[in-house]
Design a protein around this motif. Structure first.
Motif, PDB file in Angstrom:
ATOM      1  N   ALA A 197     151.750 -17.684 118.499  1.00 19.16           N
ATOM      2  CA  ALA A 197     151.247 -19.049 118.335  1.00 19.16           C
ATOM      3  C   ALA A 197     149.892 -19.247 119.001  1.00 19.16           C
ATOM      4  O   ALA A 197     149.032 -19.972 118.479  1.00 19.16           O
ATOM      5  N   ALA A 208     146.663 -20.312 116.864  1.00 19.63           N
ATOM      6  CA  ALA A 208     145.996 -21.573 117.194  1.00 19.63           C
ATOM      7  C   ALA A 208     144.506 -21.363 117.440  1.00 19.63           C
ATOM      8  O   ALA A 208     143.672 -22.167 117.006  1.00 19.63           O
ATOM      9  N   CYS A 247     142.915 -20.745 114.018  1.00 17.43           N
ATOM     10  CA  CYS A 247     142.910 -21.967 113.210  1.00 17.43           C
ATOM     11  C   CYS A 247     141.980 -23.036 113.766  1.00 17.43           C
ATOM     12  O   CYS A 247     141.456 -23.855 113.017  1.00 17.43           O
ATOM     13  N   GLY A 248     141.773 -23.030 115.077  1.00 12.69           N
ATOM     14  CA  GLY A 248     140.975 -24.073 115.697  1.00 12.69           C
ATOM     15  C   GLY A 248     139.504 -23.746 115.853  1.00 12.69           C
ATOM     16  O   GLY A 248     138.741 -24.552 116.380  1.00 12.69           O
TER      17      GLY A 248
END
Length: 103
Positions: A38, A42, A45-46
């Motif tokens: 995760a 993250a 994706c961020g």
């Protein structure tokens, strides 16, 4: 669909292991790897990696990890794709490749 096996993680322990194939029909290098955790997902994706490109991970895509020790296997997969002309449009590609799926 013909898959040509290129290689597997040399440190495989007999369970699921990062693996690389070349797929003829779709002209793709196919990679099996460990699911990203995760935290990594993250971060990916961020972050805006390319200016103006959407952030995030589309539902039809995944992030996988493979060990750096597989660099020679990835190079071989790229060489197979280049040698067989998979980077060209399908109508320009050779029709016979001798892939394992042909046997």
């Amino acid at each position: 669909m013909d898959l040509e096996f290129v290689g597997i993680d040399p440190n495989t322990g007999g369970g699921g292991s990062p693996t690389v194939w070349v797929e003829d029909e779709a002209a793709e290098i196919v990679v099996q790897g460990w699911k990203a955790d995760a935290v990594l997902e993250a971060k990916i994706c961020g972050t805006e990696w390319v200016a103006g490109h959407a952030r995030g991970l589309p539902d039809h895509e995944a992030v996988v990890r493979i060990p750096a020790r597989m660099v020679p296997i990835l190079r071989e997969a790229c060489d197979v794709a280049e040698r067989t002309g998979l980077y060209r449009p399908a109508e320009e590609r050779p029709t016979e490749r001798g892939a394992l799926g042909d046997a």
